[in-house]
Scaffold this active site. Structure first.
Site, PDB file in Angstrom:
ATOM      1  N   TYR A 144       8.568  -7.503  -6.380  1.00 51.09           N
ATOM      2  CA  TYR A 144       8.975  -6.692  -5.231  1.00 51.09           C
ATOM      3  C   TYR A 144       8.578  -7.404  -3.952  1.00 51.09           C
ATOM      4  O   TYR A 144       7.445  -7.881  -3.829  1.00 51.09           O
ATOM      5  CB  TYR A 144       8.306  -5.315  -5.297  1.00 51.09           C
ATOM      6  CG  TYR A 144       8.635  -4.403  -4.135  1.00 51.09           C
ATOM      7  CD1 TYR A 144       9.929  -3.919  -3.961  1.00 51.09           C
ATOM      8  CD2 TYR A 144       7.656  -4.008  -3.220  1.00 51.09           C
ATOM      9  CE1 TYR A 144      10.228  -3.067  -2.896  1.00 51.09           C
ATOM     10  CE2 TYR A 144       7.950  -3.150  -2.161  1.00 51.09           C
ATOM     11  CZ  TYR A 144       9.248  -2.682  -2.002  1.00 51.09           C
ATOM     12  OH  TYR A 144       9.543  -1.837  -0.963  1.00 51.09           O
ATOM     13  N   ASP A 239       4.461 -14.548  -1.851  1.00 46.89           N
ATOM     14  CA  ASP A 239       4.299 -13.194  -1.329  1.00 46.89           C
ATOM     15  C   ASP A 239       2.946 -12.697  -1.823  1.00 46.89           C
ATOM     16  O   ASP A 239       2.821 -12.204  -2.938  1.00 46.89           O
ATOM     17  CB  ASP A 239       5.446 -12.300  -1.813  1.00 46.89           C
ATOM     18  CG  ASP A 239       5.312 -10.866  -1.288  1.00 46.89           C
ATOM     19  OD1 ASP A 239       4.249 -10.545  -0.712  1.00 46.89           O
ATOM     20  OD2 ASP A 239       6.258 -10.085  -1.466  1.00 46.89           O
ATOM     21  N   LYS A 267      -1.071  -5.306   3.457  1.00 47.90           N
ATOM     22  CA  LYS A 267      -2.092  -4.447   2.835  1.00 47.90           C
ATOM     23  C   LYS A 267      -3.513  -4.733   3.362  1.00 47.90           C
ATOM     24  O   LYS A 267      -3.821  -4.338   4.470  1.00 47.90           O
ATOM     25  CB  LYS A 267      -1.931  -4.503   1.322  1.00 47.90           C
ATOM     26  CG  LYS A 267      -0.522  -3.981   0.937  1.00 47.90           C
ATOM     27  CD  LYS A 267      -0.262  -3.747  -0.523  1.00 47.90           C
ATOM     28  CE  LYS A 267       1.064  -2.999  -0.681  1.00 47.90           C
ATOM     29  NZ  LYS A 267       2.159  -3.779  -1.276  1.00 47.90           N
TER      30      LYS A 267
HETATM   31  C1  LIG Z   1       3.659  -3.807  -0.767  1.00 49.44           C
HETATM   32  C2  LIG Z   1       4.390  -5.071  -0.932  1.00 49.44           C
HETATM   33  C3  LIG Z   1       5.414  -5.476  -0.067  1.00 49.44           C
HETATM   34  C4  LIG Z   1       5.973  -4.567   1.003  1.00 49.44           C
HETATM   35  O1  LIG Z   1       5.038  -4.252   1.962  1.00 49.44           O
HETATM   36  P1  LIG Z   1       5.291  -2.935   2.869  1.00 49.44           P
HETATM   37  O2  LIG Z   1       4.161  -2.979   3.848  1.00 49.44           O
HETATM   38  O3  LIG Z   1       5.277  -1.782   1.950  1.00 49.44           O
HETATM   39  O4  LIG Z   1       6.611  -3.125   3.530  1.00 49.44           O
HETATM   40  C5  LIG Z   1       5.970  -6.720  -0.222  1.00 49.44           C
HETATM   41  N1  LIG Z   1       5.548  -7.546  -1.193  1.00 49.44           N
HETATM   42  C6  LIG Z   1       4.579  -7.196  -2.063  1.00 49.44           C
HETATM   43  C7  LIG Z   1       4.138  -8.161  -3.105  1.00 49.44           C
HETATM   44  C8  LIG Z   1       3.988  -5.947  -1.963  1.00 49.44           C
HETATM   45  O5  LIG Z   1       3.064  -5.591  -2.863  1.00 49.44           O
END
Ligand SMILES: *Cc1c(COP(=O)(O)O)cnc(C)c1O
Length: 423
Positions: A144, A239, A267
């Site tokens: 994701y 990511d 995060k």
């Molecule tokens: C949470 C997450 C996102 C998206 O971040 P948001 O702040 O919710 O837009 C993208 N990549 C990874 C790996 C994530 O865990």
């Protein structure tokens, strides 16, 4: 367990927000329960509107690595707020945060602060395309990267075909440049490169997949991605929105000593406030406006309150030697409890997932063999016994520095009881 107030608040919320929520997984539809409405959270505990207390293993999806309402973070944010909630202008805190990030992620030579992980990843992909003058990107099934149009592709089938969006409202044209490979399957990547290598701007990957449940990389997977992207003059984007500052100060790239070209953080980097980061090699990031032709901007980017939370959180992580080995120990204890109960668990540092399948889980096709009904049973049992975990099989369990030995022992007991009661 009395949840009358949550039920009442949920009923009301349904009139105003789709599904009563501002992010779909919160609706708890996967597990067939009413979402808990949270009143407050402190340390390792979270309290719902009915006054029930839980040991929190969601930790705001990993953001709260120090636990909730850490006193040092709260006091930094309070003092920032007193000086103004937003300036829409430069301030010293931004540079302090950039410096902290760069020191822990040497691959990040220049960076931008943005407001969400979605925005960070979307912007990193734009920079990669701008730099390489290529359009295609390769992502992995089950990874994701936020909800931007071009990345909302999982492609249920066909590794070598172009992908269809996972959501309606996304024109096919927006995802036709998104190719999908299988996580932990080097061959699937090699095949895409053989066909589209010279059109591929970047490979984007969660270096430890954590949005299909936790699926750590095979030992040769990340080195292979580094090698093949170099071979085709394509870029590697990590990511690390979940793994950054969680798998150690330097994230997965620090632990496994792989240098990506671009990285996205979120995060933990925002310490519980809306803040995310993208950055990487200087020559790529120098293409970002106003220096170059890759446009990206934000009214609230570098927001002083969010920046202060990020700075206070990372400062504390940097100044607490041993914090990651303690997290490792606690997480290992919980992992052992799952294993002793005969459950199938994956762990990378303080990220864990119990998979209700007999298969060893290394790829997305393993993940989807899970028995979701059994997960729901497990979820409800944990909740009723005061353990707050994600209402979905395909998420991680997050351990924080605030979890005490007493918390982890109680958690291990509940895990043991679940297996005694249910099987
Ligand atoms: C949470 C997450 C996102 C998206 O971040 P948001 O702040 O919710 O837009 C993208 N990549 C990874 C790996 C994530 O865990």
């Amino acid at each position: 367990m009395n949840t009358a107030k949550s039920e009442q608040l949920y009923k009301k919320a349904l009139n105003f927000m789709p599904g009563g929520v501002n992010s779909p997984v919160r609706a708890c539809r996967n597990v067939g329960t009413v979402p808990l409405f949270i009143d407050r959270a402190e340390g390792s505990k979270i309290y719902d509107a009915d006054g029930n207390e839980y040991i929190d293993y969601i930790c705001s999806w990993g953001a709260n690595i120090l636990g909730s309402a850490d006193r040092d973070v709260i006091s930094a944010v309070k003092s920032a707020c007193e000086r103004g909630l937003t300036f829409g202008a430069c301030h010293a805190g931004e540079t302090e945060l950039a410096q902290r990030i760069k020191r822990n992620f040497p691959s990040i030579e220049l960076l931008r602060l943005v407001n969400s992980g979605t925005e960070a990843v979307m912007s990193a992909v734009r920079a990669a395309r701008g730099f390489t003058h290529r359009d295609k990107i390769i992502k992995f099934e089950g990874c994701y990267h936020g909800h931007s149009d071009g990345l909302l592709v999982r492609a249920g089938s066909g590794l070598l075909t172009n992908s269809v969006p996972d959501s309606t409202g996304i024109p096919l044209g927006y995802t036709e440049n998104t190719l999908v490979a299988e996580y932990n399957n080097n061959d699937s990547v090699e095949k895409l490169f053989e066909k589209y290598g010279n059109e591929t701007a970047a490979v984007i990957v969660e270096p430890c997949a954590a949005n299909m449940g936790v699926v750590p990389p095979n030992p040769d997977f990340l080195p292979f991605l580094r090698e093949i992207t170099r071979r085709y003059n394509s870029l590697l984007i990590f990511d690390e929105v979940i793994t950054g500052f969680r798998i150690g100060l330097g994230g997965m790239q620090g632990k496994y000593k792989i240098t990506p070209d671009l990285t996205a953080l979120g995060k933990i980097a925002g310490g519980g406030m809306p803040l995310a980061v993208y950055g990487g090699k200087k020559d790529i990031m120098e293409l970002v406006a106003p220096l170059g032709s890759v446009y990206q901007a934000g009214t609230l980017s570098g927001n002083p309150a969010a920046v202060s939370a990020g700075n206070a959180t990372i400062k504390k992580l940097e100044e607490s030697p041993g914090i990651y080995s303690v997290l490792e120990e606690k997480s290992e204890k919980i992992e052992t409890a799952f294993k002793s109960a005969g459950l199938n668990v994956n762990r990378e540092g303080s990220l864990l997932t119990v998979f209700f399948t007999d298969r060893e889980v290394r790829t997305y096709s393993d993940v989807i063999t899970c028995d979701k009904a059994r997960y729901s049973e497990y979820y409800r049992f944990m909740l009723e016994n005061g353990i707050y975990i994600a209402p979905s099989q395909f998420e991680a369990m997050f351990v924080s520095a605030a979890h005490s030995d007493e918390d982890t022992e109680k958690t291990c007991d509940v895990i043991k009881n679940f297996m005694i009661k249910k099987f």
